[in-house]
Write a protein that holds these residues in place. Structure first.
Motif, short mmCIF file in Angstrom:
data_model
loop_
_atom_site.label_atom_id
_atom_site.label_comp_id
_atom_site.label_asym_id
_atom_site.label_seq_id
_atom_site.Cartn_x
_atom_site.Cartn_y
_atom_site.Cartn_z
N MET A 30 23.56 -11.82 41.80
CA MET A 30 23.22 -10.74 40.90
C MET A 30 24.48 -10.04 40.38
O MET A 30 24.62 -9.76 39.18
CB MET A 30 22.32 -9.73 41.60
CG MET A 30 21.82 -8.63 40.67
SD MET A 30 21.06 -7.25 41.54
CE MET A 30 22.50 -6.48 42.27
N LEU A 31 25.43 -9.77 41.26
CA LEU A 31 26.67 -9.09 40.85
C LEU A 31 27.51 -9.99 39.95
O LEU A 31 28.18 -9.51 39.03
CB LEU A 31 27.47 -8.66 42.08
CG LEU A 31 26.86 -7.52 42.89
CD1 LEU A 31 27.65 -7.32 44.19
CD2 LEU A 31 26.84 -6.23 42.09
N ALA A 32 27.49 -11.29 40.20
CA ALA A 32 28.22 -12.22 39.32
C ALA A 32 27.62 -12.19 37.92
O ALA A 32 28.35 -12.21 36.91
CB ALA A 32 28.17 -13.63 39.89
N LEU A 33 26.28 -12.12 37.83
CA LEU A 33 25.62 -12.02 36.52
C LEU A 33 25.95 -10.69 35.85
O LEU A 33 26.18 -10.64 34.63
CB LEU A 33 24.11 -12.18 36.68
CG LEU A 33 23.61 -13.57 37.10
CD1 LEU A 33 22.11 -13.54 37.37
CD2 LEU A 33 23.93 -14.62 36.05
N PHE A 34 25.98 -9.60 36.61
CA PHE A 34 26.37 -8.30 36.06
C PHE A 34 27.80 -8.34 35.53
O PHE A 34 28.11 -7.74 34.50
CB PHE A 34 26.22 -7.20 37.11
CG PHE A 34 24.82 -6.71 37.29
CD1 PHE A 34 23.83 -7.03 36.37
CD2 PHE A 34 24.48 -5.92 38.37
CE1 PHE A 34 22.52 -6.57 36.53
CE2 PHE A 34 23.18 -5.46 38.55
CZ PHE A 34 22.20 -5.79 37.62
N GLY A 35 28.69 -9.03 36.28
CA GLY A 35 30.07 -9.15 35.83
C GLY A 35 30.15 -9.89 34.51
O GLY A 35 30.93 -9.51 33.61
N ALA A 36 29.33 -10.94 34.34
CA ALA A 36 29.32 -11.68 33.08
C ALA A 36 28.69 -10.85 31.96
O ALA A 36 29.05 -11.01 30.78
CB ALA A 36 28.56 -12.99 33.25
N PHE A 37 27.78 -9.97 32.31
CA PHE A 37 27.14 -9.11 31.30
C PHE A 37 28.14 -8.15 30.67
O PHE A 37 28.06 -7.84 29.48
CB PHE A 37 26.00 -8.32 31.96
CG PHE A 37 25.30 -7.37 31.03
CD1 PHE A 37 24.40 -7.84 30.09
CD2 PHE A 37 25.55 -6.00 31.09
CE1 PHE A 37 23.76 -6.96 29.22
CE2 PHE A 37 24.91 -5.12 30.23
CZ PHE A 37 24.01 -5.60 29.30
N ASP A 38 29.10 -7.68 31.46
CA ASP A 38 30.10 -6.75 30.93
C ASP A 38 31.49 -7.20 31.41
O ASP A 38 32.06 -6.62 32.32
CB ASP A 38 29.79 -5.33 31.44
CG ASP A 38 30.67 -4.28 30.77
OD1 ASP A 38 31.28 -4.58 29.72
OD2 ASP A 38 30.77 -3.16 31.31
#
Length: 524
Positions: free
Chosen positions: A424-432
């Motif tokens: 989830m945090l990796a996806l959040f990192g890619a989001f921003d």
């Protein structure tokens, strides 16, 4: 936490790194008559449990003595000149990034030694097996503890020979080819990596990783950084493994003995991603930003590719090997780690480090369980398991079936378990992502990776349905359920998977301050 003198912490860290090497040398000596027990073989296996247990105890004391109020500070540091002409130093230290990996390595190696004491894989003498296991542990622990580029390279390479022999001598069908493929891929990648490390050290005038991280690339030109990141990144990507440099991994896992697969997935793959975070991100930030979009692209291709390969292996009639399926799942999971790192944001890098630990716990447990299933049924072929043993593990061996289902849902990222937070945090990192990176490109990568989580859920649930569910045929004998020694080896992995899932701050509280400082310009 307890207050421990700095000199004691230094000794403990040195023991954690060097202790397994001394234990490996002692394992090759004849056992004293009073310690032989029933046989010399039993004595040397007990020696392996004792040494790895002592190393794990020292690692736990390091955690207790660690200053958790300042996890970004290098602690238990030892800095001794080794080769003055090249300014190479024996520099050891731990911070919030390396400490969890150190403990994970010590724990998994101890559990493998404990498991092997009761279920030694078929092969040559146990003396060689225990010695190789301890050398492998020492090299891996050193990789996470050293703070000099050349020492990092030596430790990085030190694990190749013992893992090669563990696969080649104690592995299953196709072990010779798999072992050669493993060592050739990793050695070729390492040659290129060494050139990159030398370029950084000679250009900056030091091989000290702390000094280089603090300098944050200011003493390196952009062209030097780009070349270094490309060279070092190839070597690290092979070990990670990143698509398309992953093809050695499925063969190595399929042929390796159970403990070899556990250590390969749980520990060795983490060395590559750790190198990205510890070396490339702080030492060559401009060069890393140049390649970050390409790294993210390869990462999401790996996520989809790994998931599709697993779906192909899981379908009926494919003759898919369960160990091979978990190996391909590792390609996908490590893709999330690389995506988080490529975002070069604190959120993404913290997610990558969390996913590293979660993958080590969950995939280590999965390989233990598949090894136990093979011991009971004689096969890891999914079609054979589903047809002949009717698998139906819930009915035949309910505890084993329950653990397999638990590990599968943890691997697919069920909220409340360790596998959820890192992805989830990796996806959040890619989001921003970082301001220097293209947000539309990373939003596309995030969408593709999110689709990959659905594919992961699909193949894991297919495996659970085919292996665990179904009516139990009357004529089929019951399978032996979880034995006591298996329960002892697997319980810590189950417990830590739950703890990390319910209380992620236990890990993020360590990594976040260290990551923030690393991205801001090094470690003190």
């Amino acid at each position: 936490m307890i207050d421990i003198n700095e000199s004691v912490m230094q000794f403990l860290l040195a023991f954690v790194v060097v202790g397994p090497l001394l234990g490996a040398a002692a394992a090759l000596l004849p056992a004293p008559p009073g310690l032989k027990g029933k046989s010399p073989e039993q004595a040397v296996l007990r020696h392996g449990v004792t040494v790895t247990g002592a190393v794990l105890a020292a690692a736990i004391v390091l955690v207790l003595g660690f200053d958790h109020d300042h996890p970004s500070k290098m602690q238990a540091s030892t800095d001794i000149s080794w080769i003055p002409a090249l300014d190479v130093r024996v520099h050891l230290g731990i911070d919030g990034i390396s400490l969890p990996l150190l403990v994970l390595t010590a724990l998994l190696t101890f559990l493998c030694a404990l498991y092997s004491y009761f279920k030694m894989p078929a092969g040559p003498t146990p003396k060689a097996f225990v010695a190789l296991l301890l050398v492998l542990e020492s090299g891996t622990l050193a990789t996470f503890a050293v703070l000099d580029l050349l020492l990092f390279f030596l430790a990085f390479e030190m694990v190749l020979v013992p893992m090669y022999f563990l696969i080649a001598r104690w592995g299953g069908e196709g072990r010779a080819e798999a072992a050669w493929k493993f060592i050739l891929y990793t050695l070729l990648g390492s040659v290129v990596m060494l050139l990159g490390l030398l370029l950084i050290g000679l250009s900056a005038g030091t091989f000290d990783m702390v000094a280089l991280a603090t300098d944050n690339g200011r003493s390196l030109t952009t062209s030097v950084q780009v070349i270094a990141v490309l060279a070092i990144g190839i070597g690290l990507a092979v070990k990670t493994p990143m698509w398309p440099l992953h093809s050695w991994l499925p063969d190595a896992h399929t042929a390796a003995p159970t403990v070899g697969s556990v250590l390969l997935a749980g520990v060795l793959l983490k060395m590559g991603t750790y190198g990205f975070v510890r070396i490339l991100l702080p030492v060559a930030p401009d060069g890393f930003h140049t390649f970050a979009p390409y790294l993210a692209a390869f990462a999401v291709v790996g996520i989809i590719y790994g998931s599709l390969a697993c779906l192909a292996l899981a379908k009926r009639g494919a003759k898919g090997d369960l160990k091979r399926l978990i190996a391909y799942s590792s390609v996908g999971h490590m893709g999330f780690v690389l995506l988080g790192i490529a975002s070069t944001t604190p959120t993404g890098v913290n997610g990558a480090l969390f996913a590293n630990i979660a993958h080590g716990l969950i995939t280590g447990l999965l390989f233990f369980l598949v090894g136990a299933l093979k011991d009971r049924t004689g096969t890891t072929d999914l079609d054979t398991l589903a047809a002949e043993t009717g698998a139906a593990l819930y009915g035949k061996a309910p505890r084993l079936g329950g653990l397999l289902a638990f590990a599968a849902v943890a691997s697919l990222g069920l909220p409340g378990l360790a596998g959820f937070w890192g992805e989830m945090l990796a996806l959040f990192g890619a989001f921003d992502p970082h301001d220097d990176l293209s947000r539309p490109a990373f939003l596309t990568f995030m969408a593709i990776a999110a689709f990959g989580t659905l594919l992961t859920a699909a193949y894991m649930l297919i495996v659970v349905r085919r292996v665990c569910m179904g009516a139990v045929p009357q004529e089929t004998p019951q399978l032996t359920d979880v034995r006591t020694y298996e329960f002892a080896a697997w319980t810590p992995l189950v417990a830590l998977t739950v703890v990390a899932g319910l209380w992620p701050k236990t890990l993020l509280g360590l990594t976040d301050p260290a990551v923030q400082q690393l991205l801001a310009g090094g470690t003190r």
